[in-house]
Design a protein around this motif. Structure first.
Motif, PDB file in Angstrom:
ATOM      1  N   UNK A   4       0.833  -1.197   0.000  1.00 47.96           N
ATOM      2  CA  UNK A   4       0.000   0.000   0.000  1.00 47.96           C
ATOM      3  C   UNK A   4       0.866   1.245   0.000  1.00 47.96           C
ATOM      4  N   UNK A   5       0.472   2.236  -0.793  1.00 47.57           N
ATOM      5  CA  UNK A   5       1.133   3.535  -0.760  1.00 47.57           C
ATOM      6  C   UNK A   5       0.669   4.267   0.488  1.00 47.57           C
ATOM      7  N   UNK A   6       1.632   4.719   1.312  1.00 48.65           N
ATOM      8  CA  UNK A   6       1.245   5.451   2.520  1.00 48.65           C
ATOM      9  C   UNK A   6       1.532   6.942   2.370  1.00 48.65           C
ATOM     10  N   UNK A   7       2.372   7.308   1.446  1.00 53.55           N
ATOM     11  CA  UNK A   7       2.534   8.689   0.997  1.00 53.55           C
ATOM     12  C   UNK A   7       3.368   8.658  -0.271  1.00 53.55           C
ATOM     13  N   UNK A   8       3.665   9.814  -0.809  1.00 52.88           N
ATOM     14  CA  UNK A   8       4.369   9.882  -2.085  1.00 52.88           C
ATOM     15  C   UNK A   8       5.768   9.272  -1.960  1.00 52.88           C
ATOM     16  N   UNK A   9       5.978   8.134  -2.590  1.00 50.87           N
ATOM     17  CA  UNK A   9       7.282   7.489  -2.596  1.00 50.87           C
ATOM     18  C   UNK A   9       7.525   6.524  -1.447  1.00 50.87           C
ATOM     19  N   UNK A  10       6.550   6.314  -0.599  1.00 50.21           N
ATOM     20  CA  UNK A  10       6.698   5.377   0.510  1.00 50.21           C
ATOM     21  C   UNK A  10       5.569   4.352   0.454  1.00 50.21           C
ATOM     22  N   UNK A  33      10.510  -1.287  -6.536  1.00 49.43           N
ATOM     23  CA  UNK A  33      10.842  -0.051  -5.835  1.00 49.43           C
ATOM     24  C   UNK A  33      11.813   0.792  -6.662  1.00 49.43           C
ATOM     25  N   UNK A  34      11.427   2.025  -6.961  1.00 47.15           N
ATOM     26  CA  UNK A  34      12.324   2.945  -7.664  1.00 47.15           C
ATOM     27  C   UNK A  34      13.438   3.397  -6.730  1.00 47.15           C
ATOM     28  N   UNK A  35      14.508   3.957  -7.304  1.00 48.77           N
ATOM     29  CA  UNK A  35      15.678   4.358  -6.521  1.00 48.77           C
ATOM     30  C   UNK A  35      15.366   5.348  -5.413  1.00 48.77           C
ATOM     31  N   UNK A  36      14.372   6.184  -5.591  1.00 51.06           N
ATOM     32  CA  UNK A  36      14.056   7.221  -4.602  1.00 51.06           C
ATOM     33  C   UNK A  36      12.861   6.866  -3.723  1.00 51.06           C
ATOM     34  N   UNK A  37      12.439   5.613  -3.754  1.00 54.11           N
ATOM     35  CA  UNK A  37      11.278   5.184  -2.979  1.00 54.11           C
ATOM     36  C   UNK A  37      11.700   4.336  -1.775  1.00 54.11           C
ATOM     37  N   UNK A  38      10.787   4.217  -0.826  1.00 56.54           N
ATOM     38  CA  UNK A  38      11.031   3.477   0.410  1.00 56.54           C
ATOM     39  C   UNK A  38       9.933   2.435   0.605  1.00 56.54           C
ATOM     40  N   UNK A  39      10.337   1.254   1.030  1.00 57.54           N
ATOM     41  CA  UNK A  39       9.385   0.222   1.438  1.00 57.54           C
ATOM     42  C   UNK A  39       9.478   0.076   2.944  1.00 57.54           C
ATOM     43  N   UNK A  40       8.350   0.200   3.631  1.00 53.29           N
ATOM     44  CA  UNK A  40       8.294  -0.040   5.068  1.00 53.29           C
ATOM     45  C   UNK A  40       7.696  -1.432   5.268  1.00 53.29           C
TER      46      UNK A  40
END
Length: 78
Positions: A4-10, A33-40
């Motif tokens: 799930x997207x929790x905000x822009x890029x996360x 996951x793109x280079x500037x994105x984060x997976x929690x």
């Protein structure tokens, strides 16, 4: 698997909701996951065995314990 997207890029993946071994779902989420994105990643225990795999695949992580049975691992590209 539900990322799930929790905000822009996360994005968030709750491994506690996965029936069975979550490793494949985690790796699939990281592949997208793109280079500037984060997976929690949310897990019921600290996923120490995952840390070496992340490092070998070019990721870094930061882990926080939110409760006795709730760990959050923020994963990004190195």
């Amino acid at each position: 698997m539900s990322v799930e997207a929790i905000d822009d890029g996360t994005y968030e993946l709750d491994a506690r909701e996965i029936d069975g071994e979550p490793f494949g779902d985690i790796m699939a989420a990281l592949e997208g996951l793109d280079d500037d994105e984060t997976l929690v990643l949310i897990n019921s225990f600290e996923p120490k065995p995952l840390y070496n795999v992340l490092e070998q695949r070019g990721f870094t992580h930061e882990t926080t314990q939110r409760a006795d049975d709730e760990w959050h691992v923020s994963i990004t590209h190195v």
